[in-house]
Motif scaffolding. Structure first.
Motif, PDB file in Angstrom:
ATOM      1  N   THR A  36       2.783   5.748 -10.665  1.00  0.00           N
ATOM      2  CA  THR A  36       4.153   5.381 -10.324  1.00  0.00           C
ATOM      3  C   THR A  36       4.425   4.005 -10.422  1.00  0.00           C
ATOM      4  OG1 THR A  36       4.158   5.953  -7.931  1.00  0.00           O
ATOM      5  CG2 THR A  36       4.836   7.583  -9.539  1.00  0.00           C
ATOM      6  N   PRO A  37       5.580   3.423 -10.552  1.00  0.00           N
ATOM      7  CA  PRO A  37       5.827   1.849 -10.344  1.00  0.00           C
ATOM      8  C   PRO A  37       5.318   1.521  -9.081  1.00  0.00           C
ATOM      9  CG  PRO A  37       7.447   2.468 -11.830  1.00  0.00           C
ATOM     10  CD  PRO A  37       6.664   3.780 -11.301  1.00  0.00           C
ATOM     11  N   THR A  38       5.878   2.251  -7.781  1.00  0.00           N
ATOM     12  CA  THR A  38       5.472   1.828  -6.556  1.00  0.00           C
ATOM     13  C   THR A  38       4.002   1.627  -6.438  1.00  0.00           C
ATOM     14  OG1 THR A  38       7.501   2.764  -5.477  1.00  0.00           O
ATOM     15  CG2 THR A  38       5.640   2.499  -3.973  1.00  0.00           C
ATOM     16  N   LEU A  39       3.018   2.411  -6.771  1.00  0.00           N
ATOM     17  CA  LEU A  39       1.898   2.523  -6.625  1.00  0.00           C
ATOM     18  C   LEU A  39       1.161   1.331  -7.665  1.00  0.00           C
ATOM     19  CD1 LEU A  39       0.895   6.036  -6.588  1.00  0.00           C
ATOM     20  CD2 LEU A  39       0.997   4.806  -4.572  1.00  0.00           C
ATOM     21  N   LEU A  40       1.505   1.119  -8.858  1.00  0.00           N
ATOM     22  CA  LEU A  40       1.156  -0.127  -9.396  1.00  0.00           C
ATOM     23  C   LEU A  40       1.520  -1.365  -8.664  1.00  0.00           C
ATOM     24  CD1 LEU A  40      -0.048  -1.185 -12.035  1.00  0.00           C
ATOM     25  CD2 LEU A  40       2.028  -0.824 -13.129  1.00  0.00           C
ATOM     26  N   TYR A  41       2.746  -1.424  -8.126  1.00  0.00           N
ATOM     27  CA  TYR A  41       2.875  -2.808  -7.280  1.00  0.00           C
ATOM     28  C   TYR A  41       1.867  -2.966  -6.155  1.00  0.00           C
ATOM     29  CZ  TYR A  41       7.533  -1.861  -9.226  1.00  0.00           C
ATOM     30  OH  TYR A  41       8.699  -1.626  -9.871  1.00  0.00           O
ATOM     31  N   MET A  42       1.307  -1.833  -5.748  1.00  0.00           N
ATOM     32  CA  MET A  42       0.343  -2.049  -4.405  1.00  0.00           C
ATOM     33  C   MET A  42      -0.909  -2.308  -5.284  1.00  0.00           C
ATOM     34  SD  MET A  42       1.101   1.423  -2.175  1.00  0.00           S
ATOM     35  CE  MET A  42       2.694   1.603  -1.488  1.00  0.00           C
ATOM     36  N   VAL A  43      -1.213  -1.801  -6.325  1.00  0.00           N
ATOM     37  CA  VAL A  43      -2.424  -2.208  -7.208  1.00  0.00           C
ATOM     38  C   VAL A  43      -2.618  -3.858  -7.289  1.00  0.00           C
ATOM     39  CG1 VAL A  43      -3.841  -2.211  -9.211  1.00  0.00           C
ATOM     40  CG2 VAL A  43      -3.044  -0.156  -8.194  1.00  0.00           C
ATOM     41  N   LEU A  44      -1.055  -4.396  -8.002  1.00  0.00           N
ATOM     42  CA  LEU A  44      -1.242  -5.648  -7.970  1.00  0.00           C
ATOM     43  C   LEU A  44      -1.258  -6.717  -7.066  1.00  0.00           C
ATOM     44  CD1 LEU A  44       2.064  -5.829 -10.456  1.00  0.00           C
ATOM     45  CD2 LEU A  44      -0.662  -6.129 -11.142  1.00  0.00           C
ATOM     46  N   ASP A  45      -0.990  -6.153  -5.768  1.00  0.00           N
ATOM     47  CA  ASP A  45      -1.202  -6.827  -4.540  1.00  0.00           C
ATOM     48  C   ASP A  45      -2.365  -6.575  -3.795  1.00  0.00           C
ATOM     49  OD1 ASP A  45       1.301  -8.361  -4.869  1.00  0.00           O
ATOM     50  OD2 ASP A  45       2.680  -6.482  -3.783  1.00  0.00           O
ATOM     51  N   HIS A  46      -3.302  -5.763  -4.377  1.00  0.00           N
ATOM     52  CA  HIS A  46      -4.457  -5.249  -3.669  1.00  0.00           C
ATOM     53  C   HIS A  46      -5.645  -6.411  -3.699  1.00  0.00           C
ATOM     54  CE1 HIS A  46      -7.773  -2.902  -2.045  1.00  0.00           C
ATOM     55  NE2 HIS A  46      -7.059  -2.072  -1.577  1.00  0.00           N
ATOM     56  N   PRO A  47      -6.360  -6.759  -2.590  1.00  0.00           N
ATOM     57  CA  PRO A  47      -7.134  -7.915  -2.512  1.00  0.00           C
ATOM     58  C   PRO A  47      -8.585  -7.515  -3.438  1.00  0.00           C
ATOM     59  CG  PRO A  47      -7.226  -6.657  -0.372  1.00  0.00           C
ATOM     60  CD  PRO A  47      -5.956  -6.148  -1.240  1.00  0.00           C
ATOM     61  N   ASP A  48      -8.979  -6.394  -3.634  1.00  0.00           N
ATOM     62  CA  ASP A  48      -9.863  -5.961  -4.558  1.00  0.00           C
ATOM     63  C   ASP A  48      -9.751  -6.206  -6.059  1.00  0.00           C
ATOM     64  OD1 ASP A  48     -11.286  -5.629  -2.182  1.00  0.00           O
ATOM     65  OD2 ASP A  48     -11.374  -3.492  -2.512  1.00  0.00           O
ATOM     66  N   LEU A  49      -8.385  -6.332  -6.456  1.00  0.00           N
ATOM     67  CA  LEU A  49      -8.052  -6.190  -7.792  1.00  0.00           C
ATOM     68  C   LEU A  49      -8.842  -7.171  -8.697  1.00  0.00           C
ATOM     69  CD1 LEU A  49      -6.235  -5.187 -10.280  1.00  0.00           C
ATOM     70  CD2 LEU A  49      -4.677  -6.882  -9.562  1.00  0.00           C
ATOM     71  N   ASP A  50      -9.010  -8.302  -8.237  1.00  0.00           N
ATOM     72  CA  ASP A  50      -9.891  -9.423  -8.987  1.00  0.00           C
ATOM     73  C   ASP A  50     -11.305  -9.327  -8.947  1.00  0.00           C
ATOM     74  OD1 ASP A  50      -7.460 -10.404  -9.866  1.00  0.00           O
ATOM     75  OD2 ASP A  50      -7.409 -11.975  -8.303  1.00  0.00           O
ATOM     76  N   THR A  51     -11.801  -8.407  -8.236  1.00  0.00           N
ATOM     77  CA  THR A  51     -13.232  -8.313  -8.026  1.00  0.00           C
ATOM     78  C   THR A  51     -13.881  -6.864  -8.749  1.00  0.00           C
ATOM     79  OG1 THR A  51     -13.157  -7.058  -5.836  1.00  0.00           O
ATOM     80  CG2 THR A  51     -13.270  -9.273  -5.931  1.00  0.00           C
ATOM     81  N   VAL A  52     -13.067  -6.086  -9.096  1.00  0.00           N
ATOM     82  CA  VAL A  52     -13.355  -4.993  -9.904  1.00  0.00           C
ATOM     83  C   VAL A  52     -13.366  -5.162 -11.623  1.00  0.00           C
ATOM     84  CG1 VAL A  52     -13.062  -3.412  -8.023  1.00  0.00           C
ATOM     85  CG2 VAL A  52     -11.133  -3.555  -9.777  1.00  0.00           C
ATOM     86  N   ASP A  53     -14.237  -4.162 -12.175  1.00  0.00           N
ATOM     87  CA  ASP A  53     -14.242  -4.266 -13.700  1.00  0.00           C
ATOM     88  C   ASP A  53     -13.300  -3.176 -14.387  1.00  0.00           C
ATOM     89  OD1 ASP A  53     -14.447  -4.534 -16.313  1.00  0.00           O
ATOM     90  OD2 ASP A  53     -16.788  -3.893 -16.059  1.00  0.00           O
ATOM     91  N   THR A  54     -12.151  -3.467 -14.630  1.00  0.00           N
ATOM     92  CA  THR A  54     -11.105  -2.657 -15.238  1.00  0.00           C
ATOM     93  C   THR A  54     -11.250  -2.473 -16.869  1.00  0.00           C
ATOM     94  OG1 THR A  54      -9.432  -4.001 -15.139  1.00  0.00           O
ATOM     95  CG2 THR A  54      -9.801  -2.489 -13.186  1.00  0.00           C
TER      96      THR A  54
END
Length: 363
Positions: free
Chosen positions: A101-119
């Motif tokens: 859902t958009p709310t959870l995607l917003y949390m993904v965008l602000d999560h500190p691990d986002l730039d360290t994982v391979d997506t």
């Protein structure tokens, strides 16, 4: 060998209850077959997809498993909505498909691990079930690339009445189609969609009205509730209760829920438009805009906002920011800042509950 008739009821699913009391919705085998066929026709599916389900399987995340299973895919089910764990599961299982859902995607965008994982394994990252901030969607497109995909539907027409494919987010030259980021896409295959006024007349492109549709996707009705079943399909179309318009290219833009329209000082204000403006501010993670009774205006436009982690904002600055985008009439007269917003099990902001709390505290 006996087979199940396509019009047999396969399941009864509860509505989200975000705008009223939940109802049970009958879904037939035909409904589920149609939904699965539309999904496979509309979105990318390489052989043996891997689907990561974060949201409850009783709702969108569950029915999106059906097309994956028809491809012989793998379903990874999360026991709890942990965003950091979600990101690391994408990398660990080489996830190809997921939905938030958009709310959870917003949390993904602000999560500190986002730039360290391979997506990079992602082929299709669905977002839906609630309006999406265009500003945050643009951020997601820059981060994840051409894999974001949207759908618009409801329990009564499960998931995919319209489709916004990964390619629909881009112009022919490869640039992001910012003018379409607030669209819910075009009518899905096997779905006829129209915009209708209150007298059952279809509206031309650009004119808002209620979103109606015809399809084998549509529910047979509500169990033991013939009045609600009849009320949902006047004029021979399924009425969604959502207000929107179609552009000249057939893209649907959802303006608001009919029940969420605010009438203030004689003007109609669509809360979804104001929410888009509020969400453009980089310090805002989520918000809800609604009307509260007011002796002068009839209804006062009010916003409750949740601030992104690590950010602060002055209410006067936010007021000026929104006023610049939507004008004085539509700008909330009051902004309230909450640490968190109440949400349903599928992550939708419970606007009705927020509004009741605000009115109750004012009384």
């Amino acid at each position: 060998m006996a087979t199940t008739p396509v019009d047999d009821i396969a399941m009864i699913v509860g509505t989200g209850g975000t705008t009223g009391l939940p109802k049970g919705v009958q879904l037939s085998t035909r409904n589920l077959e149609t939904m699965t066929a539309i999904t496979l026709m509309s979105y990318p599916f390489a052989p043996r997809p891997v689907y990561l389900a974060l949201a409850p399987l009783t709702h969108a995340a569950g029915v999106l498993s059906f097309p994956v299973l028809t491809m012989g895919g793998e379903i990874v089910i999360m026991a709890s909505p942990d965003i950091g764990h979600f990101l690391h599961l994408i990398e660990r299982h080489r996830v190809t498909h997921t939905m938030l859902t958009p709310t959870l995607l917003y949390m993904v965008l602000d999560h500190p691990d986002l730039d360290t994982v391979d997506t990079s394994s992602l082929q299709c990252f669905w977002y839906g079930s609630a309006p999406m901030s265009a500003a945050k969607l643009e951020r997601a497109l820059h981060r994840f690339g051409p894999v974001l995909a949207q759908y618009f539907g409801q329990t009564e027409a499960p998931m995919v009445a319209t489709t916004m494919t990964p390619g629909d987010h881009y112009r022919p030259d490869g640039s992001i189609a910012v003018e379409r980021l607030t669209s819910a896409g075009r009518a899905a295959p096997l779905v006829t969609l129209a915009i209708m006024d209150t007298d059952g007349r279809r509206r031309p492109p650009g004119d808002p009205g209620e979103i109606v549709l015809r399809s084998s996707l549509v529910t047979p009705g509500y169990p033991r509730n013939p009045e609600a079943t009849a009320a949902g399909s006047p004029y021979g179309w399924h009425h969604t209760g959502d207000i929107g318009y179609l552009d000249e290219d057939g893209f649907l833009f959802i303006v608001d829920r009919a029940k969420d329209m605010i009438i203030t000082g004689g003007f109609n204000v669509y809360s979804a438009e104001v929410e888009q403006a509020v969400m453009e501010h980089p310090a805002v993670q989520d918000c809800a805009v609604f009307g509260v009774p007011d002796s002068r205006w009839g209804e006062q436009v009010t916003a409750v906002v949740q601030i992104s982690p690590g950010h602060t904002i002055e209410v006067d600055a936010l007021h000026a920011f929104v006023r610049e985008r939507v004008g004085g009439v539509k700008t909330p007269k009051e902004f309230l800042v909450w640490d968190d917003l109440p949400r349903s099990k599928v992550g939708k902001v419970l606007k009705r509950e927020i509004r009741a709390t605000v009115i109750g505290s004012a009384g």
